[in-house]
Design a protein around this motif. Sequence first.
Motif, PDB file in Angstrom:
ATOM      1  N   GLY A 541       9.482  -1.164   2.902  1.00  0.00           N
ATOM      2  CA  GLY A 541       8.334  -0.423   3.423  1.00  0.00           C
ATOM      3  C   GLY A 541       8.343   1.024   2.971  1.00  0.00           C
ATOM      4  N   ALA A 542       9.518   1.669   3.046  1.00  0.00           N
ATOM      5  CA  ALA A 542       9.628   3.066   2.625  1.00  0.00           C
ATOM      6  C   ALA A 542       9.403   3.216   1.121  1.00  0.00           C
ATOM      7  N   MET A 543       9.991   2.316   0.338  1.00  0.00           N
ATOM      8  CA  MET A 543       9.866   2.409  -1.117  1.00  0.00           C
ATOM      9  C   MET A 543       8.415   2.238  -1.564  1.00  0.00           C
ATOM     10  N   PHE A 544       7.727   1.263  -0.996  1.00  0.00           N
ATOM     11  CA  PHE A 544       6.355   1.008  -1.415  1.00  0.00           C
ATOM     12  C   PHE A 544       5.362   1.966  -0.767  1.00  0.00           C
ATOM     13  N   ALA A 545       5.763   2.577   0.344  1.00  0.00           N
ATOM     14  CA  ALA A 545       4.931   3.645   0.913  1.00  0.00           C
ATOM     15  C   ALA A 545       4.890   4.830  -0.043  1.00  0.00           C
ATOM     16  N   VAL A 546       6.033   5.179  -0.615  1.00  0.00           N
ATOM     17  CA  VAL A 546       6.082   6.269  -1.598  1.00  0.00           C
ATOM     18  C   VAL A 546       5.220   5.917  -2.808  1.00  0.00           C
ATOM     19  N   GLY A 547       5.340   4.703  -3.281  1.00  0.00           N
ATOM     20  CA  GLY A 547       4.557   4.276  -4.428  1.00  0.00           C
ATOM     21  C   GLY A 547       3.060   4.343  -4.178  1.00  0.00           C
ATOM     22  N   ASN A 548       2.634   3.860  -3.028  1.00  0.00           N
ATOM     23  CA  ASN A 548       1.205   3.886  -2.711  1.00  0.00           C
ATOM     24  C   ASN A 548       0.712   5.304  -2.460  1.00  0.00           C
ATOM     25  N   LEU A 549       1.583   6.159  -1.948  1.00  0.00           N
ATOM     26  CA  LEU A 549       1.217   7.566  -1.790  1.00  0.00           C
ATOM     27  C   LEU A 549       0.972   8.198  -3.159  1.00  0.00           C
ATOM     28  N   ILE A 550       1.833   7.904  -4.120  1.00  0.00           N
ATOM     29  CA  ILE A 550       1.645   8.405  -5.482  1.00  0.00           C
ATOM     30  C   ILE A 550       0.348   7.857  -6.085  1.00  0.00           C
ATOM     31  N   TYR A 551       0.060   6.596  -5.820  1.00  0.00           N
ATOM     32  CA  TYR A 551      -1.144   5.963  -6.358  1.00  0.00           C
ATOM     33  C   TYR A 551      -2.424   6.398  -5.648  1.00  0.00           C
ATOM     34  N   GLY A 552      -2.268   7.141  -4.536  1.00  0.00           N
ATOM     35  CA  GLY A 552      -3.436   7.611  -3.799  1.00  0.00           C
ATOM     36  C   GLY A 552      -3.948   6.648  -2.757  1.00  0.00           C
ATOM     37  N   ASN A 553      -3.185   5.595  -2.449  1.00  0.00           N
ATOM     38  CA  ASN A 553      -3.580   4.621  -1.428  1.00  0.00           C
ATOM     39  C   ASN A 553      -3.021   5.068  -0.074  1.00  0.00           C
ATOM     40  N   ILE A 554      -3.650   6.065   0.519  1.00  0.00           N
ATOM     41  CA  ILE A 554      -3.106   6.713   1.724  1.00  0.00           C
ATOM     42  C   ILE A 554      -3.016   5.735   2.892  1.00  0.00           C
ATOM     43  N   GLY A 555      -4.057   4.944   3.097  1.00  0.00           N
ATOM     44  CA  GLY A 555      -4.058   4.004   4.211  1.00  0.00           C
ATOM     45  C   GLY A 555      -2.924   3.002   4.110  1.00  0.00           C
TER      46      GLY A 555
END
Length: 591
Positions: A541-555
């Motif tokens: 969850g933490a790893m992919f949260a960082v990835g989605n934050l970088i990709y701009g997928n805030i939700g």
Amino acid sequence: MQLSALDWGIIITVLSTTLLVGFWVSKRASANSASYFLGGRHMPWWLLGTSMVATTFAADTPNLVTNIVRTNGVSGNWVWWSFLITGMLTTFVYAKLWRRLGVTTDVEFYERRYSGKAARFLRGFRALYLGFFFNIMIMANVTLAAIKIGSVMLGLSPAEIVIGAGLLTVIFSAAGGFLGVLITDMLLFVLAMTGSLLAAYFAVNHPAVGGLDNLLSHPNVVGSISILPDLGNPEHYVPLLLIPLVVQWWSAWYPGAEPGGGGYIAQRMLAAKNENHAVACSAFFNFCHYAVRPWPWILVALASLIVYPDLASIETAFPDVDKGLIAHDLAYSGMLTYLPHGILGIVVASLASAYVSTISTSLNWGSSYYVNDFYLRFINPDASGRRQVFMGRVMTVVLMVIAGFMSLVLESALQAFQILLSIGAGTGLLFLLRWFWTRINVWSEVSAMVLSFLISMFFQFGHRLFGAGTGFGDFLISLESWERMVYSVALTTVGWVSVTLMTRNTSAETLATFKEDIKGADGEIRHGIYATLFSTAAIYGAMFAVGNLIYGNIGVAVSLLLVTVIAGYATWHLYCKAGAGARLTPAKQTS
């Protein structure tokens, strides 16, 4: 690219500090073998955990990730992301068991779990097999990365890099022992993470890339950014996601991600103050290894697809680099050539630090096998502590020399990764079950080791035996790497289980002593498995949260962070319920 005086000053300062630490702790490290190989068994979790992270942050790791992203996209990283499951199972089930056993090395396990001359032989053979063959392959792969980085960044020949890097590392390792490795790992990890973050920042802002938004929308990159492979295409999701998550994590033995713990990971758990420190250091390592480190490397790899879209562009950019070194993993080094002076020195120093950290660990680990499980067990059982330390230093030099020669043969980080992965295929389940299934015996171990090696070699090179144009030869040639691994896992597992059922059990007395040594609180294994599931969810969850934050997928990022918090709380609750603190005193020590 030419380094400035500032760059060289930074690099020399960092490497000189490393050597000074080695000499500073050399007297304490030389007191006896327990000090030289385990730091006296009273190390805190945060120091051991950081050392684990620093050790696995090798000079070849950014190269490997770059190779994977450029060939299979971000989703190709599941080939090593899947090992998180192995890591968390080691944390919450096996870390306590290793610490209770109180051995000096993990291969000493064989004479504690099995009985007779066969167990004695297996301990000695496994020490040489892992300490030499596998360990040298690891060091050769890391040195290959140093060769590629040095060829691009410094314009040095492979031989010059091998001699210079090897000489520095072997002096430090021989002097400081395990304690020197731990202390410098703290400094080197901070520097290595700083370097990777700076490399990612400047890669994303390269003129040809033009910032994060342009990077993620560029035609060369769009098809590579997905965290999951194309779930509608079996040719993508089967090898990239299904096989790693369903088969690979439990079946393959790989250094640093051994099912049930082993190697230099076990070495650090054995050096911990007590069981809780052993668990905590492993948990901290896995969180940092998967949730903290990957994304800077991934960003550099994605940016390299724009700057160096293919191998031809890499070769054109670096005409003086040996043509045998041209591969996708060279793109990471290529991206570093655009760094400004000063920053360039920090990043090169960070990569040099990563090299020293990993190689020094492998040297100390490999020499511990030779001294404790071969020399002391078979050649000179009465050797004094100082004699053991001396032999450890001799083996440190020998291992470094052989690894240096081997590095000149390899071609890419991914090549070596796949070789090691295939050779260990099929042995993982045995390492997970041998603590609990009493039917497993020494011949189970021998058959698994022999079969995994022979079968993997057959699938790698068997087509040469049968020849192209023959039915079976063409079949072997047509197999993908993941298909070879699945066949290897199936055949090896069936083989060692069959041998287990056909051979005699370990003596009842040995089993009773072993069970008593590792006995713990009721229900802790069951709660440990539950904690494994929740902690795995938390870190993913933490790893992919960082990835989605970088990709701009805030939700999506916020949702994944919520999963991390909930799963993290559940993990802590289960760990406490399993009996944390049941054994706070050091386990007994044997050799």
